[in-house]
Design a protein around this motif. Structure first.
Motif, PDB file in Angstrom:
ATOM      1  N   LEU A  63      -4.634  -5.266 -26.516  1.00  0.00           N
ATOM      2  CA  LEU A  63      -4.021  -6.557 -26.231  1.00  0.00           C
ATOM      3  C   LEU A  63      -4.223  -7.519 -27.411  1.00  0.00           C
ATOM      4  O   LEU A  63      -3.284  -8.200 -27.855  1.00  0.00           O
ATOM      5  CB  LEU A  63      -4.679  -7.114 -24.964  1.00  0.00           C
TER       6      LEU A  63
ATOM      7  N   PRO B 219      -0.534  -4.359 -18.766  1.00  0.00           N
ATOM      8  CA  PRO B 219      -1.618  -4.440 -19.750  1.00  0.00           C
ATOM      9  C   PRO B 219      -3.017  -4.402 -19.139  1.00  0.00           C
ATOM     10  O   PRO B 219      -3.962  -4.067 -19.819  1.00  0.00           O
ATOM     11  CB  PRO B 219      -1.369  -5.794 -20.419  1.00  0.00           C
TER      12      PRO B 219
ATOM     13  N   LEU C 168       4.432  -6.455 -22.801  1.00  0.00           N
ATOM     14  CA  LEU C 168       3.233  -5.838 -22.233  1.00  0.00           C
ATOM     15  C   LEU C 168       3.609  -4.964 -21.044  1.00  0.00           C
ATOM     16  O   LEU C 168       4.256  -5.417 -20.112  1.00  0.00           O
ATOM     17  CB  LEU C 168       2.252  -6.925 -21.764  1.00  0.00           C
TER      18      LEU C 168
END
Lengths: 139, 295
Positions: free
Chosen positions: B147, B163, B160
């Protein structure tokens, strides 16, 4: 939940409170609602809707006499009784529809309810919700 | 911040476990939004993310980022991934195994900036781990590095794909705050695939609900997950966490979008099309709830 198809016959409004009358096979029902921020487009006289109320909001009476405030009163016949330890369900026939009432087993025993018995099923107007009838052909 | 409206109008035939499915997406995403792509597995959410990233090509259509055309099948434009100024983290992300946490993040930066890397490392709670190699990290730690790395290049668009899926609940909530913080700090537009209703409510400013390759609903979370076909004024959306049978009724535990635990009595007929994990709406009339002051 219990669902009865109905047609809206009148709508009275005072401030944000609405009192909607609807007919189920010729019998009148009332539902008390709070108005939405934007008026639901399907809430109009003449439209088909479903009256929706929970099983636990259906009271039962036998040989009911005198006056009563409850506006939604259905003459029913008992189709089935399912007794639990504390709570029981009673399946009822109202006109061509099937309803379910959930009341305490104690009350069923007091009422001595048997299959085929005639009872009045009662629901307060403020316990009735209106639901848009799902329309065929709409995704 | 420049205004980069993302314009998506694409089609792609996908081959799913349930046979072929056509992904058809036509929508616009406002600059600076935090968008959640929500829907069942196999609905096309990850494919849409990959199309935006340039890793997968649609069959036809247009993808524009502000005035820049990223993809146009008719004009035969297909900007490579590196030129799209995006940060992404997919479920099958890989960290460079021969680099430390810090090196992984520095490597991703387009303009090398040790201070910015250091900031990301502390935002994601990686200070103690900065000299470690990925093989010495837990699944959750790797996710945090991935991330941070996705944000390292200061992307204008952050993509994402679930995530936070490998994290425990506490770390999840903490990193949700960090994602929002990073999103606001960088002023990026973020598009995130999520299956978690709580996460969507906590993070997203906009929801795109996808089912069977098509957009079913878009809008603010509270609009997308509310139901205007019922007159009930108290509406809570949530997920079924437990169903207990207590003859003749069932007690259904629902965890709401704001993490409240609600118990609802349901009858057998209500449960005909409901099962554990289902997204549901719990509603009642404005007349029923009793209100009282806390404390």
């Amino acid at each position: 939940m219990n669902k009865l198809p109905a047609i809206i016959s009148s709508i009275q409004q005072s401030g944000t409170i609405l009192l909607v009358d609807a007919e189920v096979e010729g019998q009148g029902f009332s539902a008390l609602l709070i108005e939405s921020v934007s008026r639901l487009e399907w809430l109009e006289v003449g439209k088909s809707i479903d009256l929706v109320f929970k099983e636990t909001e259906v009271s039962l009476a036998r040989n009911l006499q005198g006056q009563i405030s409850m506006r939604n009163r259905m003459k029913c016949n008992v189709l089935k009784v399912h007794k639990g330890e504390l709570l029981s369900t009673i399946t009822l026939k109202f006109k061509s529809f099937t309803l379910v009432s959930a009341i305490t087993t104690r009350s069923i025993n007091n009422l001595k309810l048997e299959i085929g018995d005639e009872v009045d099923a009662l629901v307060k107007a403020n316990e009735v919700s209106l639901m848009k009838t799902p329309q065929a052909g709409i995704k | 911040m420049e205004n980069h409206l993302i314009h998506i109008d694409i089609e792609k035939l996908m081959h799913t476990a349930n046979g072929p499915m056509k992904l058809t997406v036509k929508t616009e995403i406002g600059s600076g939004e935090l968008v959640a792509l929500f829907g069942p597995s196999g609905a096309g959410k990850t494919t849409l993310l990959r199309i935006l990233s340039g890793l997968t090509d649609p069959d036809k259509g247009v993808v524009k980022f502000g005035d820049t055309v990223w993809y146009d099948s008719e004009k035969k434009i297909n900007l490579p991934s590196q030129q799209r100024n995006i940060g992404f983290m997919f479920q099958d992300y890989a960290l460079f195994p021969n680099m430390t946490v810090e090196e992984n993040i520095l490597f991703a930066q387009t303009v090398k900036d040790a201070k910015a890397a250091s900031e990301l490392i502390s935002i994601f709670g990686l200070n103690e781990l900065r000299k470690r190699k990925p093989s010495k990290l837990s699944g959750g730690q790797k996710q945090r590095v991935a991330l941070a790395r996705a944000l390292a290049r200061k992307p204008q668009l952050l993509l994402l794909d679930e995530p936070l899926s490998a994290l425990d609940a506490e770390m999840r909530v903490m990193l949700q705050d960090e994602i929002r913080h990073a999103h606001e700090l960088l002023g990026t537009t973020t598009i995130m695939v999520s299956h978690d209703l709580n996460e969507v409510f906590r993070l997203a400013s906009h929801v795109v609900m996808i089912e069977n390759g098509e957009i079913k609903k878009t809008g603010k979370p509270e609009t997308v997950f509310s139901d205007n076909t019922i007159s009930g004024k108290v509406q809570i959306t949530g997920q079924i966490a437990r169903i207990e049978r207590q003859d003749p009724i069932n007690i259904v535990t629902v965890i709401s979008g704001s993490n409240q635990i609600i118990k609802v009595i349901a009858f057998d007929s209500d449960l005909e099309n409901l099962k554990l994990g289902d997204q549901v709406m719990v509603y009642t009339k404005a007349f029923n709830p009793i209100i009282s002051k806390l404390g």
